[in-house]
Design a protein around this motif. Sequence first.
Motif, PDB file in Angstrom:
ATOM      1  N   UNK A1138     180.715  -0.117 -69.229  1.00  0.00           N
ATOM      2  CA  UNK A1138     181.406   0.052 -68.203  1.00  0.00           C
ATOM      3  C   UNK A1138     180.506   0.192 -67.055  1.00  0.00           C
ATOM      4  N   UNK A1139     179.080   0.133 -67.311  1.00  0.00           N
ATOM      5  CA  UNK A1139     178.123   0.357 -66.202  1.00  0.00           C
ATOM      6  C   UNK A1139     177.661   1.653 -66.126  1.00  0.00           C
ATOM      7  N   UNK A1140     178.105   2.642 -67.059  1.00  0.00           N
ATOM      8  CA  UNK A1140     177.539   3.989 -66.768  1.00  0.00           C
ATOM      9  C   UNK A1140     176.946   4.321 -68.056  1.00  0.00           C
ATOM     10  N   UNK A1141     175.867   5.465 -67.616  1.00  0.00           N
ATOM     11  CA  UNK A1141     175.334   6.224 -68.618  1.00  0.00           C
ATOM     12  C   UNK A1141     176.058   7.601 -68.725  1.00  0.00           C
ATOM     13  N   UNK A1159     174.702  -2.330 -61.583  1.00  0.00           N
ATOM     14  CA  UNK A1159     175.988  -3.308 -61.228  1.00  0.00           C
ATOM     15  C   UNK A1159     176.466  -4.187 -62.422  1.00  0.00           C
ATOM     16  N   UNK A1160     176.078  -3.985 -63.548  1.00  0.00           N
ATOM     17  CA  UNK A1160     176.425  -4.628 -64.643  1.00  0.00           C
ATOM     18  C   UNK A1160     176.374  -3.822 -66.011  1.00  0.00           C
ATOM     19  N   UNK A1161     176.781  -4.365 -67.134  1.00  0.00           N
ATOM     20  CA  UNK A1161     177.069  -3.343 -68.244  1.00  0.00           C
ATOM     21  C   UNK A1161     175.347  -2.930 -68.587  1.00  0.00           C
ATOM     22  N   UNK A1162     175.363  -1.588 -69.269  1.00  0.00           N
ATOM     23  CA  UNK A1162     174.376  -1.276 -69.576  1.00  0.00           C
ATOM     24  C   UNK A1162     173.722  -1.723 -71.065  1.00  0.00           C
ATOM     25  N   UNK A1180     172.288  -7.027 -65.318  1.00  0.00           N
ATOM     26  CA  UNK A1180     172.010  -7.763 -64.248  1.00  0.00           C
ATOM     27  C   UNK A1180     170.509  -7.747 -63.938  1.00  0.00           C
ATOM     28  N   UNK A1181     169.447  -7.558 -64.902  1.00  0.00           N
ATOM     29  CA  UNK A1181     168.183  -7.629 -64.928  1.00  0.00           C
ATOM     30  C   UNK A1181     167.624  -6.231 -63.902  1.00  0.00           C
ATOM     31  N   UNK A1182     168.430  -5.227 -64.072  1.00  0.00           N
ATOM     32  CA  UNK A1182     168.024  -4.186 -63.434  1.00  0.00           C
ATOM     33  C   UNK A1182     167.216  -2.933 -64.290  1.00  0.00           C
ATOM     34  N   UNK A1183     166.096  -2.622 -63.752  1.00  0.00           N
ATOM     35  CA  UNK A1183     165.590  -1.202 -64.564  1.00  0.00           C
ATOM     36  C   UNK A1183     165.495  -0.227 -63.520  1.00  0.00           C
ATOM     37  N   UNK A1184     166.418   0.836 -63.842  1.00  0.00           N
ATOM     38  CA  UNK A1184     166.854   2.151 -63.299  1.00  0.00           C
ATOM     39  C   UNK A1184     166.220   3.263 -64.020  1.00  0.00           C
ATOM     40  N   UNK A1185     165.883   4.346 -63.152  1.00  0.00           N
ATOM     41  CA  UNK A1185     165.738   5.602 -63.507  1.00  0.00           C
ATOM     42  C   UNK A1185     166.270   6.500 -63.148  1.00  0.00           C
ATOM     43  N   UNK A1186     166.872   7.559 -64.048  1.00  0.00           N
ATOM     44  CA  UNK A1186     167.799   8.591 -63.566  1.00  0.00           C
ATOM     45  C   UNK A1186     167.025  10.144 -64.180  1.00  0.00           C
ATOM     46  N   UNK A1226     167.382 -16.763 -69.856  1.00  0.00           N
ATOM     47  CA  UNK A1226     168.488 -15.769 -69.419  1.00  0.00           C
ATOM     48  C   UNK A1226     168.046 -14.291 -69.518  1.00  0.00           C
ATOM     49  N   UNK A1227     168.812 -13.574 -68.594  1.00  0.00           N
ATOM     50  CA  UNK A1227     168.537 -12.120 -68.988  1.00  0.00           C
ATOM     51  C   UNK A1227     168.872 -11.465 -70.223  1.00  0.00           C
ATOM     52  N   UNK A1228     169.731 -12.183 -71.229  1.00  0.00           N
ATOM     53  CA  UNK A1228     170.189 -11.666 -72.292  1.00  0.00           C
ATOM     54  C   UNK A1228     169.286 -12.237 -73.542  1.00  0.00           C
ATOM     55  N   UNK A1229     168.271 -13.136 -73.217  1.00  0.00           N
ATOM     56  CA  UNK A1229     167.823 -14.054 -74.466  1.00  0.00           C
ATOM     57  C   UNK A1229     166.774 -13.073 -75.022  1.00  0.00           C
ATOM     58  N   UNK A1230     166.506 -11.850 -74.556  1.00  0.00           N
ATOM     59  CA  UNK A1230     165.873 -10.977 -75.372  1.00  0.00           C
ATOM     60  C   UNK A1230     166.655  -9.627 -75.497  1.00  0.00           C
ATOM     61  N   UNK A1231     167.042  -9.589 -76.630  1.00  0.00           N
ATOM     62  CA  UNK A1231     168.165  -8.617 -76.907  1.00  0.00           C
ATOM     63  C   UNK A1231     167.848  -7.171 -77.020  1.00  0.00           C
ATOM     64  N   UNK A1232     166.439  -7.085 -77.603  1.00  0.00           N
ATOM     65  CA  UNK A1232     165.861  -5.661 -78.253  1.00  0.00           C
ATOM     66  C   UNK A1232     164.325  -5.697 -77.998  1.00  0.00           C
ATOM     67  N   UNK A1233     163.752  -4.555 -78.202  1.00  0.00           N
ATOM     68  CA  UNK A1233     162.312  -4.344 -78.139  1.00  0.00           C
ATOM     69  C   UNK A1233     162.193  -3.166 -78.829  1.00  0.00           C
TER      70      UNK A1233
END
Length: 2030
Positions: A1138-1141, A1159-1162, A1180-1186, A1226-1233
């Motif tokens: 839902x785009x929230x944490x 702006x997109x799913x987490x 959406x290929x966003x790196x956010x800090x909270x 694609x932004x989803x090609x790498x799933x995890x690290x």
Amino acid sequence: MDRLAPNSHLRLEWVYGYRGHQCHNNLFYASTETSDDQTAPNQQANNKIVYFVAGVCIVYDVLQHRQKFFLGHSDDVLCLCQHPSGDLFASGQIGKDPFVCVWDSKDCEVKSLLQNGHQRGISALDFSHDGTLLASVGLDDHHSMCIWDWKKGRIIAQHRTHGDKVLEVKFNPTNNSRLVTCGVKHIKFWTLSGNTLAGKSGVMGTVAPLQTFLTLSFDRYANVLAGTLNGMVYQFEENKLVKAHQLHKGAVFCMSSCVNGYVTGGKDGHVRLLDLNFNVIQQYNLMDTEQGYPGLCVKSVSWKDDRILVGTQNSEVFELSSRSTDKVSLLVQGHSEGELWALATHTTKANYFTTCSDDCSIQQWSITERGVFSKKILEHKARSIAYSADAAFLAVGFINGSFSVLKTKDLSEIHNDQIRSEVIHELKFSPDGSHLAVGSNDNYVDIFDCLHNWKKVGQCSGNSSFITHIEWSQDGKHLQTNSGAAERLVYKMPSGKRLTSKDEIDKIVWHTWTGVLGQEVAGIWAKYTDTNDVNAIDVNFEQGVCVTGDDFGLVKLFKFPTFKKGAKFKKYTGHSAHVTNVRFTSDRKRVITVGGADHAVFQWRFLIGNEEENETEQVQESESLVNGGAGWSDSEGSDSELSNVGELDSDIEREAEQNYDRFVNKESTQDTFKSANLVTQKGGGLRNGENVAKLKQAPCTGLVLDHVFGYRGYDCRNNVFLMSSGEVVYHVAALGIVLDRKTNVQRFYNGHSDDILCLALHPAKDLAATGQVGKSASVHVWDCVTMKCVSILRGDMSRGVCCVDFSSLDGGKRLVAVSLDEHHTVHVWEWRKGEKLASVRGHKDKILAVKFNPFNTDKLVICGVKHIKFLTQTGGGLTTKRGTFGTVAKLVTMCCVTFGNSEQLCFTGAETGHVYAWKDNVLLRAIEAHRNGPCACIAAVSNYEGFVTGGKDGRVCLWNENFDKSLRSYSIEKSDSLNITGKVASIRAVKIGHGVIIAATKNSEVLEIDKSGAVAILVQGHHEGELWGLAMNRNCDHIATVSDDKSLKIWSVKLKKMISSFQLQKGARCLDFSPNGEFIAVGYIDGSFGVYKCPPSEGNDQGEKLEALVEVHHRKEEISDIKFSPDSAKYLAVASHDNFVDVYNVNSEKRVGVCKGASSYITHVDWDSSEKLLMVTSGAKELLFFEAPRGKRISLRNDVVESMPWSSWTCVLGHCVEGIWPPRCDVTDVNACSRFDNLIATGDDFGFVKLFNFPAKGKFAKFKQYAGHSAHVTNVRWIPDGSHLVSVGGADTSVMIWRNKSAITSTDQSADTPRVQSDSSKFSIDSGDSDVSFGDTDLEGFDSDVQRECEIDFDAKIYPSSREVLKSKKEKQQDDSKISERSAISRAKPREHQIVLSNSKKSSKDEIVGLDLEHVIGYRGCDTRNNLHLVNEGKDIVYHAAAVCIVQNLESGAQQFYMEHTDDVLCLAVCQFPKLKHVCASGQVGLKPAVHVWDHTTLDTIAILNDGHSRGVCMLDFSSSGRYLCTVGLDPDHTLVVWKWQEALKVSKIPTGPNRVFTAQFRPDSDSHFVSVGQKHLTFWTVAGSALLPKRPHIPQNMNHKKQTMLSVAFGIDQLTFTGAMSGDIYVWKRHILSRVVSKAHKGPVFSLFTTLKDGLIVSAGKDKNMKEAPSAVKLWDSELKRCKAFFLENTSKQITVKSCCRTGGLILVGTKNSEVLLIDEKKGSLGKLVDGHSEGELNGLATHPSDPNTFVSASADSSLRIWHMNNLKEPSKVLQLSLSCSCVNFSADGELVAVGFSNGSLKLFTTSTAQLWAQKRDRSAAIQVISFSPDGSKMAVGSEDGSLDLYSLSAGPSLSRLNSVKDIKSAIRMMDFSSDSLLLQVVTGDYDKRVYDVESAVQVDDPEVISNVTWSSWTAIIGKEVSHIWPVENFEAQSASEKRTQGDLINSAHVNPRGVNRIATGDDSGYVKLFSFPATVEDPARGPDEVVVNEVAGHSAHVTAVRFSQNDSHLISAGGEDSCLFVWKCVFN
């Protein structure tokens, strides 16, 4: 009711007709066993004849009056031929994908199917004289011919024959390699050599004109006899016509030979018998016989003993006696060409029926006598017929709209009426016989009164389209009609008033039902069908069935009435096209059907229930042989056995609907990886100051797969096996796994690139076969002990492979695989060879199991969703029979199959839980084995002493050998001691052995059951659904996983087992352990999450629920990530789609903050160590800090982010992990690290786990990658101590444990789990290596020779007017009869002494008639390597130059030539296998370059390999046994192909990359291993079946050596490989691992290495200084490359570049870049020169000595002048190395001087005898093009590129004073000739302008009369009336330069023979040297240039720049421009 097919069925009883139209020579006597009846031996021997009609081949026993049928075809049969044995026949059909059937006339069983050879149809067939080969000719545009090894179903050779139709093909009766084709306006004579066909057109000469040839035969001397359109038989010797015999007045359609002579038949109706001397001994005029008629045309004849079979165009078959012309028997009759629609069965006598046709005949047939008893020719074509009620009359409807009424008794006409203008398609008498209804295509039905003179009494109107069917009511008061507009109307009779009341219509009882419309027959129509598809129907009211005929050639049987569309039916084949009419006989015991286009009449026996035939004659099922076909009771579209079936079991239904299509394939990622290479080389986005060195390095730590949790059971079955060692073999994801049951240790085969779907174990139990999903799926066969790939099978297996099985009787040589394409095609392979043996469409529904018959390798069974089929391999195809259920059981889905203790007995497990027992294809009984679900798996105990089954009910049952008694049953249920998933285990696989039963379940468990019934769990895992959730317990080695399967499982990494499992209420996507490990938080797919108390570490019951502490549902979409705060676990971060944490306080159970702004799913969330910050990534290929816990968004700089202590790093975005993303992703090609210390691991959508250094800053960081997962890797996590990495696969549901270790050394690699490369059509990437190819960084320096080789533009060397084009033009001209053997040409008398003759003139009778190549001067060394070989025990050498391969004797210097190439030969190899040492292979340049395999002793072609490469073939090599040939192409991807050259089969083809590959060589002791080297390329290859497995080189990190471009390769013992580098180093490899480096073995590049394993000595050759004191270009090393002997190459240049070397018997053969071939004696060190030609550069200068016939001179752009003597052509007698590029050369008139022109405009004169400079001059700056001396020796003319003409005086000596010059010429001067008196000069320019100048004044002479009377001292001009016909047809009349350049190829040079003055030789741009009569002109302008051509020869690869005759006409010398070769041709005189 509609769900049931009728219980009755049809059997084909008789076929009336014979195909005589559009066919010929299709009638034969079949060989039969000797009869006991001795009274009529000849009749007995010839009592069976074979012919065809429609889609049926018929074996007719004339004496017994019985027929047998071969029904294997699916469309019209077009041709038939007889095997020499007499009982086998081959038949070919028409169709989109036509095939040939070879079948036995004794039992009508197919022996071989020949498919995939032709298109449209097959027009002609013939067996070779020994019966091993079969020739077929297709109906494609080129009428291609195939030569088959018919027993194997394999094409040996294929070739286009002609643009016009081919009518017949015949093998030579004494020679398998010779055959002939003929047809419209052509006849060709073919030679089969290996896999190649070479054709020559027939030469008519003056004997007779070329015409259409219709038939072929051979005389007793094996000379060809050809029947022609004008009634003649032509007789050929070789390909030349020698005689023509006039035998018939019309076309000779057929001809046959036997021991007695020949028989011919023609359009004139005559049959003639001829003796062996071709004298007529008997003739028959069939038109004059009792059964004859005017216009009778004979189309087929066959003579055996004293009987002759004759087939006519009108479908009759006669039998004649050779002893008497009176004995003529009519054996077969039928309708002839035209459509057959009209059919009526007798209304009172069931024995009779009548047909009418477009052939204007009406024929009455007797069913019991099976023949025509009455026939009449009508005036018009007939389309309908009907009997009256009492059968006294027949009404016939005609195509012109009229109808007639005939008396049935004698067919006399009693009434005729023209009522309509369009065809009468239907008519019928009323039941009482009082009225006749006539329906026409005018849309009306007319009613006639039969009792009152056929008066019209009514008319039915209202139909909007043509009338198709009419029906009378039982009382005769109503009539119903069907129309073409799908209307069904009812009328009152006889008025014709329309009835519309539905109630009234429903009450009508119909007398018959032959209409295709109506509610009662709705079921005969398939859904969405055209209403014209069904042409006819007839109903048997008594039995409640109806029979139909449709447009697809099918006869179908339905129940009647049938109310619902798509009703079940039984279908029958035989008719080839539309079935136009069907009728029951009056007794309802038979059905008659007629075919429209096939003109055939079929008689079927109607059988009720299980009623069998009472008669003794053979009946046969109608069963198609290919593409699944259809049996008499089996319709794949609507199968009778599908009647009344229940619903599918839910598990089976889900399995059948499983979608295996991939949106992302590993194969598609390779281009992306290539891009990464290019970008990485350029720095790839690195920022200033960043650590470039570190980014260039992959991590020094590696991963090794340690253990895998999981087994694929949810959509697979029968995929667990026991090895002989007791180990268990199974699969999950893309891994084949071998598990040691005692130690729980696993071994892995990871060669697959996608999900494995099936598994089979070899009978020896040491090999496994696995099939995978994929766009182009493959099957891998691998060793279960070494885990190495043995073979890979690819080809036509799309989507995936769902079933595999090994054969057992032959030791497991064959393998069957079923693909997941829409037809579920079955493929049979000889897996070790990678060769597909046969294939067939399996079934439209999924196949669940396949099994070879253990007692007959040719038989196998497939079964699956609602079907079971029994297959038999026949040649290149598979024939199928469906299972016959009878009354034993109904057809259900079959899940598994195994065989009993005999060939006939097999058992299948059904979805009902029963086991079905089969004998052949007939069901014997059904045994109840399991309840409440399918019997999913079945396996036989060893030696078939019993069986074990497993079912959905969780029971495993043991059975006795007869399957009639259950010995023991084990119930697998959940208990305290057995922690399985679910209450009952749904069994999917069982195997018994070693005292235990291994069972596998749908829920991914593998279990072990011992004799006591105790069950142990071997393997557990998640099952169906996606697996995303993965978490680590920070306090121990435990991991937890959650999945869509609603389970939470806790595993121990070090114990390698599951310790707890809990069932959840819904699917989950993420989870996390609290820091103290006491709690687990789980995020669900529905947006909720829960926090649970962590269970104890051992023994939790799966049914026990987790203790919930918190359960919250605040979001609607799935929870994608969840994490506890790192220290206190006070907070819980919950990320959703839902785009929230959301941040929760765990203690208060309240939400305390929300992180907004994404702006997109987490996708991922990470805490910092202080619990104050959250790092979040979104889709959406966003790196956010909270800020935590409130969720306030903040911004952080990159350096701050990097320096902060993060508790975890699972976010895939950011500056620190920029390098983990591949290019164009694609932004989803790498799933995890997941980060641990300085490492970061990733999982991506391509199934790879990758390891990077951390931080991975900058784009495209280097990495190590690991395969195993089949699709997307959804999560990766390090365990706390970093010793292991855990990865989970989304769709494959597997959990993989990877062990972390230090940098992998060579010993580590060999000690670790064996691995192979990923299965990819592109260059694959080794597990554990970076995706950067070998040598793309840290490269060595530059070498000009290597760089030039890499940059050669071979496209520019491919000329559009290539020799292939010219050959095709010539063939076309020959085909059109424009070129044939010429009669003497009438010419005008030439002017006397137009050209001065030599002093000693030969007789005028001595004319040059041909040219034979005697010697080639040259060797291609500039851009090739390894192209020199010593053969014949060192007596000869083999090499190539231009387009010629040369075999030269060392002692005599004599040469032999292989001249079949059409362009530059680039490579050459000699097979070293002792039995094949005579075999060579050579590859050439070309748009579609061919590889020729040939015999260097006989110079015969053995095979030609096409369609492997484009542009050219630059390297090739044979394997050790000669079985394989490896070739390397010059195409953009530098494709590498491995061939089975003897069969012309491509084993595998793979692109190597954009960089040039220089060489590829097999190990001399291996057929499966070879190495390729090139620019930035070194690969170690393994041939595995039909695939190539690459392995990259590994350089241990402790060896400080840069990666090098490798140029050469050789091999040593103990798996050693030596590669020569551009730096001069030689690298020594142990397998693929670098062992050591011999530094500076040469000062320059090492271009060539050679070794044999006999003595191990190694020859190296390269670019080096050639001095005694310095290192040499050639060295001989010991086997360890530690000591060497250098050889000084005397008499060569100081700087020498050796490109090729080889060694045999103490001799070293060396080839240099400068076109020298040298021979070194190892012991003596002596040097011999074998070849010394011009090196690279245009060779334009050529001249012959004016007085010495043995001397000539050449000059080239290589700056050398060479004087040659005929007595020694190995090397020139004198060589002058000049400093400038030479452009032309010539001798002075007395031969004392040689003049050379240079490219800079200068010229020099040298003395011939001493080669001393005599004079030099430079008056021009443009290149000198031509030099000519006056005959008196006083003057010299010099022409230049800029059009300047300079005349010099030689009288003053070396000063060369210029007399005059001409500057008005606008183009380059090309040729010059002086007149014999030295006064005039003839000049030809580049604009094809010919001028004549006065020598003294330099003034142009224009007077034609003066010019015509000039006598020239020589002639080199290519323009003028005297040489007008030397030009090709395209530019014959073109005179301007522009015209000539655009119309065909240019002529570059010409020369008239100086002695005979009667021949002119030319050299052109196509590489041809041609010889013409001189003057080259003819009187008749209509006759083209080919009228004067004497001979043409090829050998030069491109343009021939110069040709010159020797002084005495004994030789002709030609020079090749780009090939730099001189060809010496010997002139052949008449």
